[in-house]
Design a protein around this motif. Structure first.
Motif, PDB file in Angstrom:
ATOM      1  N   GLY A  74      57.697  24.003  26.422  1.00  0.00           N
ATOM      2  CA  GLY A  74      56.986  24.544  25.270  1.00  0.00           C
ATOM      3  C   GLY A  74      56.986  23.420  24.207  1.00  0.00           C
ATOM      4  N   LEU A  75      57.348  22.033  24.589  1.00  0.00           N
ATOM      5  CA  LEU A  75      57.597  21.046  23.624  1.00  0.00           C
ATOM      6  C   LEU A  75      58.587  21.707  22.248  1.00  0.00           C
ATOM      7  CD1 LEU A  75      53.918  19.591  23.801  1.00  0.00           C
ATOM      8  CD2 LEU A  75      56.249  18.453  24.572  1.00  0.00           C
ATOM      9  N   ASP A  76      58.084  21.423  21.322  1.00  0.00           N
ATOM     10  CA  ASP A  76      58.770  22.196  19.983  1.00  0.00           C
ATOM     11  C   ASP A  76      57.854  23.249  19.431  1.00  0.00           C
ATOM     12  OD1 ASP A  76      56.683  20.789  18.620  1.00  0.00           O
ATOM     13  OD2 ASP A  76      58.021  19.797  17.281  1.00  0.00           O
ATOM     14  N   MET A  77      57.235  23.984  20.405  1.00  0.00           N
ATOM     15  CA  MET A  77      56.419  24.958  19.687  1.00  0.00           C
ATOM     16  C   MET A  77      57.414  26.204  19.702  1.00  0.00           C
ATOM     17  SD  MET A  77      52.674  25.061  21.905  1.00  0.00           S
ATOM     18  CE  MET A  77      53.601  25.099  23.571  1.00  0.00           C
ATOM     19  N   TYR A  78      56.830  27.057  18.756  1.00  0.00           N
ATOM     20  CA  TYR A  78      57.771  28.437  18.719  1.00  0.00           C
ATOM     21  C   TYR A  78      57.508  29.393  19.955  1.00  0.00           C
ATOM     22  CZ  TYR A  78      57.504  27.273  13.550  1.00  0.00           C
ATOM     23  OH  TYR A  78      57.470  26.865  12.376  1.00  0.00           O
ATOM     24  N   THR A  79      58.596  29.597  20.366  1.00  0.00           N
ATOM     25  CA  THR A  79      58.866  30.540  21.679  1.00  0.00           C
ATOM     26  C   THR A  79      60.010  31.766  21.377  1.00  0.00           C
ATOM     27  OG1 THR A  79      60.605  29.305  22.960  1.00  0.00           O
ATOM     28  CG2 THR A  79      58.196  28.714  23.185  1.00  0.00           C
ATOM     29  N   SER A  80      59.692  32.622  22.255  1.00  0.00           N
ATOM     30  CA  SER A  80      60.518  33.746  22.038  1.00  0.00           C
ATOM     31  C   SER A  80      62.217  33.393  22.392  1.00  0.00           C
ATOM     32  CB  SER A  80      60.435  34.854  22.798  1.00  0.00           C
ATOM     33  OG  SER A  80      60.102  34.635  24.236  1.00  0.00           O
ATOM     34  N   ALA A  81      61.982  32.497  23.818  1.00  0.00           N
ATOM     35  CA  ALA A  81      63.135  31.977  24.366  1.00  0.00           C
ATOM     36  C   ALA A  81      64.055  31.219  23.394  1.00  0.00           C
ATOM     37  CB  ALA A  81      63.006  31.562  25.521  1.00  0.00           C
ATOM     38  N   LYS A  82      63.314  30.141  22.306  1.00  0.00           N
ATOM     39  CA  LYS A  82      63.842  29.409  21.510  1.00  0.00           C
ATOM     40  C   LYS A  82      64.450  30.244  20.544  1.00  0.00           C
ATOM     41  CE  LYS A  82      61.582  26.192  19.390  1.00  0.00           C
ATOM     42  NZ  LYS A  82      60.936  24.805  18.935  1.00  0.00           N
ATOM     43  N   GLU A  83      63.704  30.993  19.881  1.00  0.00           N
ATOM     44  CA  GLU A  83      64.029  31.911  18.756  1.00  0.00           C
ATOM     45  C   GLU A  83      65.288  32.706  19.061  1.00  0.00           C
ATOM     46  OE1 GLU A  83      61.868  34.995  15.581  1.00  0.00           O
ATOM     47  OE2 GLU A  83      61.434  35.125  17.783  1.00  0.00           O
ATOM     48  N   THR A  84      65.491  33.182  20.163  1.00  0.00           N
ATOM     49  CA  THR A  84      66.631  34.207  20.583  1.00  0.00           C
ATOM     50  C   THR A  84      67.905  33.194  20.736  1.00  0.00           C
ATOM     51  OG1 THR A  84      65.409  35.422  22.134  1.00  0.00           O
ATOM     52  CG2 THR A  84      67.735  35.638  22.481  1.00  0.00           C
ATOM     53  N   PHE A  85      67.740  31.852  21.333  1.00  0.00           N
ATOM     54  CA  PHE A  85      68.809  31.093  21.307  1.00  0.00           C
ATOM     55  C   PHE A  85      69.167  30.775  20.032  1.00  0.00           C
ATOM     56  CE2 PHE A  85      70.316  26.737  21.135  1.00  0.00           C
ATOM     57  CZ  PHE A  85      71.430  26.701  21.790  1.00  0.00           C
ATOM     58  N   LEU A  86      68.497  30.111  19.079  1.00  0.00           N
ATOM     59  CA  LEU A  86      68.659  30.038  17.794  1.00  0.00           C
ATOM     60  C   LEU A  86      69.479  31.076  17.110  1.00  0.00           C
ATOM     61  CD1 LEU A  86      65.451  28.273  16.794  1.00  0.00           C
ATOM     62  CD2 LEU A  86      67.548  26.884  16.807  1.00  0.00           C
ATOM     63  N   GLN A  87      69.158  32.257  17.130  1.00  0.00           N
ATOM     64  CA  GLN A  87      69.660  33.146  16.484  1.00  0.00           C
ATOM     65  C   GLN A  87      71.092  33.612  17.179  1.00  0.00           C
ATOM     66  OE1 GLN A  87      68.231  34.806  13.721  1.00  0.00           O
ATOM     67  NE2 GLN A  87      70.393  35.128  13.255  1.00  0.00           N
ATOM     68  N   THR A  88      71.024  33.531  18.352  1.00  0.00           N
ATOM     69  CA  THR A  88      72.531  33.782  19.164  1.00  0.00           C
ATOM     70  C   THR A  88      73.438  32.755  18.562  1.00  0.00           C
ATOM     71  OG1 THR A  88      71.246  34.972  20.706  1.00  0.00           O
ATOM     72  CG2 THR A  88      73.679  34.245  21.337  1.00  0.00           C
ATOM     73  N   PHE A  89      73.133  31.509  18.742  1.00  0.00           N
ATOM     74  CA  PHE A  89      73.881  30.439  18.490  1.00  0.00           C
ATOM     75  C   PHE A  89      74.396  30.415  17.017  1.00  0.00           C
ATOM     76  CE2 PHE A  89      75.076  26.104  17.256  1.00  0.00           C
ATOM     77  CZ  PHE A  89      75.924  25.733  18.567  1.00  0.00           C
ATOM     78  N   SER A  90      73.636  31.054  16.120  1.00  0.00           N
ATOM     79  CA  SER A  90      73.823  31.049  14.599  1.00  0.00           C
ATOM     80  C   SER A  90      75.059  32.239  14.464  1.00  0.00           C
ATOM     81  CB  SER A  90      72.727  31.343  13.863  1.00  0.00           C
ATOM     82  OG  SER A  90      73.200  31.335  12.508  1.00  0.00           O
ATOM     83  N   ASP A  91      74.583  33.270  15.153  1.00  0.00           N
ATOM     84  CA  ASP A  91      75.416  34.549  15.159  1.00  0.00           C
ATOM     85  C   ASP A  91      76.842  34.474  15.766  1.00  0.00           C
ATOM     86  OD1 ASP A  91      73.504  35.599  13.874  1.00  0.00           O
ATOM     87  OD2 ASP A  91      72.554  36.937  15.226  1.00  0.00           O
ATOM     88  N   LYS A  92      76.732  33.919  16.839  1.00  0.00           N
ATOM     89  CA  LYS A  92      78.127  33.565  17.713  1.00  0.00           C
ATOM     90  C   LYS A  92      78.997  32.558  17.419  1.00  0.00           C
ATOM     91  CE  LYS A  92      76.279  36.864  21.258  1.00  0.00           C
ATOM     92  NZ  LYS A  92      77.038  38.059  20.775  1.00  0.00           N
ATOM     93  N   ILE A  93      78.328  31.479  16.993  1.00  0.00           N
ATOM     94  CA  ILE A  93      79.128  30.193  17.218  1.00  0.00           C
ATOM     95  C   ILE A  93      79.152  29.755  15.708  1.00  0.00           C
ATOM     96  CG2 ILE A  93      79.100  27.882  17.816  1.00  0.00           C
ATOM     97  CD1 ILE A  93      79.691  29.895  19.953  1.00  0.00           C
TER      98      ILE A  93
END
Length: 428
Positions: A74-93
């Motif tokens: 996906g290059l740096d396009m917005y994707t659901s997989a990236k959004e989920t990772f970003l939120q999870t990394f923020s919330d858990k780490i």
């Protein structure tokens, strides 16, 4: 058996020279060769497989994503997989640790993130210089290679490597020098001949450098030095991050907050290519596409990384790592050190090593690795002249497999040291 590789693959190949089998399958902490032989893995993909081979939990998430026809690239396009990772990394780490970082997705491997960190530090501070440390390893592309101290690797660059000054690390090769005082003197002396750097980059534990861990107090002093002299602090957590030393980040033990953090290897959870640069928000001065890379949008890596973060909580992995670390440390003290009084050990979490350099046999570490391999255990070497044998099992390894691997290791060290001792009178 390996003729095809020898005929068609470049001479630059390396690990296969120590582990000369064709591997066909892997599960958990065991590798299976084409011959049918099984090997306990204390290598973990050079730190890329903290969660083991084909971890069932992570694999199921990947399979479900593939079956849903989710994007793979996906290059740096917005994707659901990236959004989920970003939120999870923020919330858990990030949030539980009170850390405020933005995430930059770099190219597929660690050196790409190091390049981005160095490039950004120079852009932010308007200075070209960087301090790195003797014993460091930060990658093989020219920018990161300039901060890597190994002459063997540097000479392969084919041209002069500029703008990095190497400072003594507080443990390892030079451990009697006040390295903080030395850097302070350089930075305050108008005749030192060394300009103030944009950044100081370090591994809190030098893995390839021989498992040299910086003392907690020294890390705190380094953070203070950078604050006082307006220098950015970059922590390279590519190999010793993602829980390898116990806590998710290796610098947590010192209670410091780096300005930039580099992650790769096990961040994807499944050995998939992925690298990250964490940067304080005020440092995010990039213009669009000023730094990029075709494979910075590896969607499968985002899915694997999210699953790995969930797995850490489900299995209480940090506590498990501490329990296994205590076992390994005790085993090395009780069963390895007594083999030869010249052997020393060091490490933390689930990265440990024995240093055989004092045994004064340049072939001893290689012999140990080779004998362990014959006995069914994969370990690697590190440090000066590769004289440190490194134990780096998956964080998810079972206690039975961990004990079995340690026993093979004891046998390999014992047999090789006994052989060396028996030859010593003949050699002298």
């Amino acid at each position: 058996m390996t003729t095809t590789f020898e005929m068609l693959e470049s001479n630059v190949r390396s690990y296969c020279r120590s582990f000369p089998d064709v591997f066909v399958r892997a599960k958990g902490s065991v590798l299976y060769a084409e011959s049918g032989k099984a090997f306990i893995d204390f290598f973990a993909g050079a730190g890329a497989l903290n969660y083991g081979h084909n971890n069932d939990f992570i694999k199921q998430q990947l399979i479900q994503y593939l079956q849903s026809d989710g994007l793979s690239h996906g290059l740096d396009m917005y994707t659901s997989a990236k959004e989920t990772f970003l939120q999870t990394f923020s919330d858990k780490i990030l949030k539980p640790r009170g850390l405020d970082y933005k995430l930059q997705f770099c190219g597929p491997t660690g050196t790409n993130a190091v390049e981005a960190a160095l490039k950004l530090a120079r852009k932010v501070k308007g200075r070209t210089g960087v301090f790195a440390f003797i014993g460091s390893f930060h990658g093989m592309s020219l920018g990161s290679l300039s901060a890597t101290s190994s002459l063997y690797h540097r000479e392969a660059g084919g041209l002069p490597l500029h703008d990095v000054t190497f400072m003594p690390f507080p443990t390892g090769f030079i451990d009697s020098l006040d390295t903080i005082g030395y850097m302070e003197a350089i930075l305050t002396d108008d005749h030192s001949g060394i300009a103030k750097p944009a950044a100081i980059i370090l591994e809190t534990m030098q893995a390839e450098g021989g498992l040299n861990a910086a003392p907690t107090q020294w890390l705190q002093q380094l953070r203070d030095l950078c604050n006082r002299h307006d220098i950015l602090l970059i922590v390279d957590d590519i190999q010793v991050g993602c829980g390898r030393t116990g806590s998710f980040f290796s610098f947590e033990r010192a209670g410091i907050v780096p300005d930039l953090v580099v992650l790769s290897k096990s961040i994807s959870g499944y050995g998939l290519p992925m690298s990250l640069l964490l940067l304080k928000p005020e440092l995010d001065v990039w213009q669009p596409a000023e730094h990029n890379g075709t494979f910075r949008g590896n969607q499968l890596a985002f899915v694997g990384a999210t699953a790995a973060l969930e797995l850490r909580e489900l299995t209480q992995l940090e506590a498990e790592t501490e329990r296994k670390a205590q076992f390994v440390e005790q085993y090395l003290r009780e069963h390895i050190l007594p083999i030869n009084p010249l052997i020393s050990m060091r490490g933390m979490g689930l990265i440990w090593g024995i240093d055989v350099s004092a045994c004064q046999d340049e072939n001893l570490s290689k012999a140990i690795v080779s004998r362990c391999y014959e006995l069914g255990l994969i370990v690697e070497r590190a440090g000066r002249q590769d004289m440190v044998v490194k134990l780096m099992p998956a964080l998810t390894i079972s206690m039975d497999e961990l004990a079995a691997g340690c026993e093979i290791f004891r046998r390999g060290v014992s047999e090789c040291c006994t052989l060396i001792d028996s030859l010593q009178p003949q050699l002298t």
